[in-house]
Scaffold this active site. Structure first.
Site, PDB file in Angstrom:
ATOM      1  N   LYS A  93       0.815  -1.218   0.000  1.00 52.69           N
ATOM      2  CA  LYS A  93       0.000   0.000   0.000  1.00 52.69           C
ATOM      3  C   LYS A  93       0.851   1.271   0.000  1.00 52.69           C
ATOM      4  CE  LYS A  93      -4.452  -1.561   1.338  1.00 52.69           C
ATOM      5  NZ  LYS A  93      -4.307  -2.956   1.820  1.00 52.69           N
ATOM      6  N   GLU A 115      -9.730   7.062   3.596  1.00 45.67           N
ATOM      7  CA  GLU A 115     -10.585   6.215   4.421  1.00 45.67           C
ATOM      8  C   GLU A 115      -9.891   4.869   4.516  1.00 45.67           C
ATOM      9  OE1 GLU A 115     -10.864   4.063   1.326  1.00 45.67           O
ATOM     10  OE2 GLU A 115     -11.621   6.049   0.897  1.00 45.67           O
ATOM     11  N   SER A 381       1.804  -9.801  -0.598  1.00 40.96           N
ATOM     12  CA  SER A 381       1.418  -8.383  -0.577  1.00 40.96           C
ATOM     13  C   SER A 381       1.725  -7.683   0.742  1.00 40.96           C
ATOM     14  CB  SER A 381      -0.071  -8.241  -0.904  1.00 40.96           C
ATOM     15  OG  SER A 381      -0.848  -9.025  -0.016  1.00 40.96           O
TER      16      SER A 381
HETATM   17  C1  PLP Z   1      -5.104  -3.957   1.583  1.00 44.56           C
HETATM   18  C2  PLP Z   1      -4.376  -5.211   1.356  1.00 44.56           C
HETATM   19  C3  PLP Z   1      -4.720  -6.090   0.307  1.00 44.56           C
HETATM   20  C4  PLP Z   1      -5.910  -5.885  -0.590  1.00 44.56           C
HETATM   21  O1  PLP Z   1      -5.827  -4.748  -1.401  1.00 44.56           O
HETATM   22  P1  PLP Z   1      -5.614  -4.825  -2.973  1.00 44.56           P
HETATM   23  O2  PLP Z   1      -5.962  -3.462  -3.444  1.00 44.56           O
HETATM   24  O3  PLP Z   1      -6.527  -5.881  -3.511  1.00 44.56           O
HETATM   25  O4  PLP Z   1      -4.191  -5.165  -3.208  1.00 44.56           O
HETATM   26  C5  PLP Z   1      -3.945  -7.220   0.119  1.00 44.56           C
HETATM   27  N1  PLP Z   1      -2.898  -7.502   0.921  1.00 44.56           N
HETATM   28  C6  PLP Z   1      -2.536  -6.693   1.939  1.00 44.56           C
HETATM   29  C7  PLP Z   1      -1.375  -7.063   2.778  1.00 44.56           C
HETATM   30  C8  PLP Z   1      -3.264  -5.524   2.196  1.00 44.56           C
HETATM   31  O5  PLP Z   1      -2.901  -4.728   3.207  1.00 44.56           O
END
Ligand code: PLP
Length: 398
Positions: A93, A115, A381
């Site tokens: 993010k 948000e 992610s």
């Molecule tokens: C917020 C988040 C997601 C989901 O968001 P996407 O916009 O689909 O990438 C996935 N993994 C983590 C670790 C997150 O914090």
């Protein structure tokens, strides 16, 4: 004489029939201003140089590519992880928050609003605003403020004002309404920093561009470390930004299968999952035409996922297009599959992935069962420290 407003080109920001801009009249001007700012700043060498320097020295990019040999052996494939969990603040993010905060500063905005649901996007935004000296306010459902006390504390340490929203169900949807209301009140001075590839044009395109660094790096790293492209690239899909970022690196490589993994939750009935592309239908949500989870009358469904980041009834419009065009495929992994994948990754690799990312690992396990020996790239992610409470409630460190 005042110049005539720029006409709204009907096809701007479309991915096939998806995307577009479905917002109250009062925000159209702000979206046009954002579009102009992208044209003016985003591709200048000065902006790109500043973004690149901050990515390198503050975010910690490039993030590594890790061969997960033991987990891969368990799955029956050659497994590689793109380590967004090692990016500053613990997830992908920050790539988006940093880029948009830099843009807000160039646009001369006085303040940034955002948000957040689980608080990950709020933390990334608050950190970027602190770094750049921008005032920051984060709207968060009152229920989430309670549930995510640690992230609230982190945002406050970074100087952000966290505003609990008590309306509706007091979770993410209520927070989005409140942020939009704030933005409508001051579209000139306020920058709305959206957290995923969702919302009205140009946000999906902007966030995609800022997250494409994931796929760009991963492609080069695969060629260097594995000597070949992956057979399949997988990422979890909430709003869809880490997936779009990863996919961006491989879209033109027709031999690379693109697989998005949604939240299968507890089952396939309405309300038990967050698998928008698997079970939803096209419609308008939060400013864009895409897939969403809705009933026959267009009422948006409640969703469930063990991972807060995937617990959303919509999805970015480009994913709807990738699904319908057949370039990407979308599957769902259940809460239990994600929990099992998280534990296996911890035990075999010494890596604690976020529960969101564990959905992508669960998808990789299933892909490997169908394609033994495949070379598989998974976007990790984020890191899972934030999920320890949920893990304990789900049965501890079994
Ligand atoms: C917020 C988040 C997601 C989901 O968001 P996407 O916009 O689909 O990438 C996935 N993994 C983590 C670790 C997150 O914090």
């Amino acid at each position: 004489m005042k110049p005539a407003p720029v006409p709204d080109v009907p096809l701007a920001g479309r991915y096939g029939r998806f995307g577009g801009r479905y917002v109250p009249e009062i925000l159209i001007g702000a979206l046009h201003a954002l579009e102009r700012a992208l044209d003016e700043h985003l591709h200048t060498s000065a902006f790109q140089a500043e973004l690149e320097a901050e990515r390198k020295s503050w975010v910690g990019r490039p993030t590594p590519l890790t061969r997960a040999a033991r987990l891969g052996e368990r799955y029956g494939c050659e497994l590689w992880l793109k380590r967004e969990d090692l990016a500053h603040t613990g997830a992908h993010k920050i790539n988006n928050a940093l880029g948009q905060a830099l843009l807000a500063k160039r646009m001369g905005k006085r303040r940034v609003i955002a948000e957040t649901g689980a608080g990950q996007h709020g933390v990334a935004t608050a950190a970027a605003c602190a770094r750049l000296g921008l005032a920051c306010r984060v709207y968060m459902g009152a229920v989430d403020v309670e549930r995510q006390a640690l992230n609230v504390q982190r945002m406050q340490l970074f100087g952000a004002e966290v505003v609990p929203v008590h309306a509706l169900d007091a979770t993410l949807r209520a927070a989005i309404d409140e942020a939009l209301r704030d933005w409508s009140g001051d579209p000139e001075g306020t920058y709305y920093l959206l957290g995923s590839v969702v919302g009205p044009h140009p946000y999906p395109a902007l966030v995609r561009e800022l997250q494409a660094v994931i796929g760009r790096e991963a492609r080069a790293q695969m060629l260097e470390a594995a000597g070949a492209l992956p057979d399949a690239a997988l990422a979890c899909v909430g709003g869809g930004s880490n997936a779009i970022g990863l996919f961006a690196g491989f879209r033109d490589d027709a031999a690379v299968e693109l697989l998005g993994v949604e939240a299968g939750g507890r089952g396939t009935e309405a309300g038990a999952h967050g698998a928008t592309l698997s079970f939803g239908r096209p419609g308008v949500l939060h400013g864009a035409y895409s897939y969403l989870l809705q009933d026959e009358r267009g009422q948006v469904h409640e969703t469930h996922s063990i991972s807060a980041g995937l617990d959303y009834p919509g999805v970015g419009p480009e994913h709807a297009y990738l699904k319908e065009s057949g370039r990407a495929r979308y599957i769902a992994a259940s809460d239990d599959e994600a929990l099992a994948a998280l534990r296996e990754c911890c035990a075999l690799e010494g890596i604690l992935p976020a529960l969101e990312s564990a959905h992508a690992l669960a998808g990789a396990r299933r892909h490997a069962a169908e394609h033994p020996g495949a070379r598989v790239l998974v976007c990790c992610s984020g890191r899972g420290d934030k999920d320890l409470g949920i893990l304990a409630a789900a049965g501890g460190a079994r």
